[in-house]
Structure formats: C-alpha cells, structure tokens
Design a protein around this motif. Structure first.
Motif, mmCIF file in Angstrom:
data_model
loop_
_atom_site.group_PDB
_atom_site.id
_atom_site.type_symbol
_atom_site.label_atom_id
_atom_site.label_comp_id
_atom_site.label_asym_id
_atom_site.label_seq_id
_atom_site.Cartn_x
_atom_site.Cartn_y
_atom_site.Cartn_z
ATOM 1 N N LEU A 149 20.194 -70.037 -38.959
ATOM 2 C CA LEU A 149 19.611 -70.691 -37.785
ATOM 3 C C LEU A 149 19.354 -72.182 -37.972
ATOM 4 N N THR A 151 16.961 -74.113 -39.331
ATOM 5 C CA THR A 151 15.650 -74.466 -38.787
ATOM 6 C C THR A 151 15.185 -75.872 -39.167
ATOM 7 N N SER A 212 16.540 -71.260 -32.795
ATOM 8 C CA SER A 212 16.270 -72.108 -33.963
ATOM 9 C C SER A 212 15.043 -72.968 -33.735
ATOM 10 N N SER A 216 11.737 -72.820 -36.013
ATOM 11 C CA SER A 216 11.507 -74.025 -36.806
ATOM 12 C C SER A 216 10.042 -74.433 -36.781
#
Length: 260
Positions: A149, A151, A212, A216
């Motif tokens: 992803l 992040t 994401s 994050s």
C-alpha cells in the motif's frame, strides 16, 4: 622424535574425527520481542510467539555450526502505549517473520553428548541470515498487507526481506548421551526499518489512493483530528528495526562416534 610427533598427530586426528561425526537436530519454542518505530523503548515487551528447528554439526567440545529456521510473530499497537504521543499516532501492525540463518556456537565448557567432560555449559553464538517478513493491519474488519500500500509514499516499494545478524547467549544441559535441553536468548540486528511498515515521514496524502491514505495516518479514526501532515515525523527516525527470540529447546544427537 618423528614417531612421537606422528603419534600425537595420529591421536589428535582420531579425536577430531570422532568429534566431527557428531550431529544434532533440535527444536525451540518461545516468544518474540520487537524493537522498532511502533515499540521504540520497551526491549523486553513480548510481542508474539516463536518456534524454530535446527541442525548442528559439533566439531569438538567447544565449536559447532548450526543451520536454523525460525518463525516469529509480533504485534504492536500505539493505542496500548502509555506514551500519549504514540497513542495519538494510533498505528498498529501484525508481522510474521520467517528467518533462515547460519551461526557459529562456542561452548564455555567442553560439551559433547556422551564424550565431553561437562554435562552443562553456557554458550554464545553469532552468524548471518535472512528474514522474510510481511507487515499487516486490520481495517474495517479486513486484513491488509501494508507493504503493498506504500503508506509512506516511497518512490520504490521496500523489500519484504532483509539480511539479519543473529547473536546471543544460552545454556545447554545433557540429559543422557542422546538428548539435551537448552535455553537461548537471541538478538537480531536487521538491515531494514520496515518490519512494522513505519520508518520516516508522512507522505503527501494527495498522491495516495484512498486505502493507502487511510492506513498511512490513522490518528483521527476516533477523534477526527488527523496529525499526519506532509513531511512531519511518522517513525522514530532510527535506521533499523530489531527483534529478539527467547526460547526453550530440546535436541537429539543422531550420529556420534566415540574416541577410543
């Protein structure tokens, strides 16, 4: 004189040959501890389970070379941290570790199953290996692989494998000529800072997709007050993560040649 020298070499060779044929296989079980961005301070905090198997060649009563496979798991959760700053960050991770290493072991006392002078010895060890890891988290009831992803908005995704340097201490006790018990504490220096998917700074959220972006910066999930501004600190800025295995084990000596 030549006969004396030849005799010494011959006897020494027999002893080494006898010792060199001793092998052991074993298994360990215990706990994993993790030190990284999601647990920067508490070295002894138990993060999960550990299990391993190994095969070892004992060259003499003092030195042996082992090939090990270790599985470990750790969990880290900011919401359970006593530090308010980490609580506000609100990140969490669940990571599986699969490690293979070679390590050289040194016994402080001469120790060989059925041959050595001692039935007990402390030992130290060090070596080199590789760990394969996959940090995950749960979001809205579903688990996600964080490495996929991005992040932190990296230009290139981080690797999910890394070189590790294992080192540690332990002790072993012979129950008989074939079976021994052992205990071991092993530290791992790693060449990655992403065992917990956290390393440096918050990225530009507008360059991330929705999932994401949500994983994050999770600081505002409960308060709706998000603190992950672009280029502000997300991790602890230390360059490497570490982990530790603590375990008890049992081993079986399956080939042993006595010295007559």
């Amino acid at each position: 004189m030549k006969f004396f020298i030849f005799s010494i070499v011959f006897i020494t060779g027999i002893q080494f040959s006898g010792y060199a044929q001793q092998w052991e296989i074993g298994k360990t079980i215990g706990n994993t501890s993790f030190i990284g961005d999601l647990n920067p301070d508490n070295t002894l905090k138990i993060g999960g389970v550990h299990a391993g198997v190994y095969i070892k060649r004992d060259f003499d009563g003092y030195f042996g070379l082992a090939l090990e496979y270790n599985f470990g798991n750790f969990k880290a959760d900011d919401s359970k941290n006593s530090n308010e700053i980490y609580k506000q960050r609100n990140l969490n991770v669940n990571t599986n570790l699969n490690e293979v290493n070679f390590n050289m072991q040194f016994n402080f006392f001469e120790f060989m199953q059925g041959i050595g002078k001692s039935k007990f010895t402390p030992f130290i060890y060090s070596g080199v290996g590789v760990v394969f890891f996959q940090p995950t988290t749960t979001y809205n009831g579903k688990r996600y692989n964080l490495s996929e992803l991005n992040t932190e908005g990296r230009d290139v995704p981080y690797r999910t494998n890394a070189i590790v340097i294992p080192y540690g201490v332990g002790a072993r006790l012979a129950l008989n000529e074939k079976i021994q018990l052992n205990a071991k504490v092993g530290f791992r220096e790693t060449f990655t800072d992403y065992l917990d998917d956290v390393s440096g700074l918050y990225p530009d959220k507008f360059k991330l997709d929705d999932l994401s972006r949500a994983l994050s910066d999770r600081s505002g999930e409960k308060t709706n007050n998000y603190i992950g501004n672009y280029r502000t600190q997300r991790g602890d800025l230390r360059k490497r993560d570490r982990y530790m295995f603590v375990g008890l084990g049992i081993s079986f000596t399956f080939v042993s040649s006595r010295c007559y």
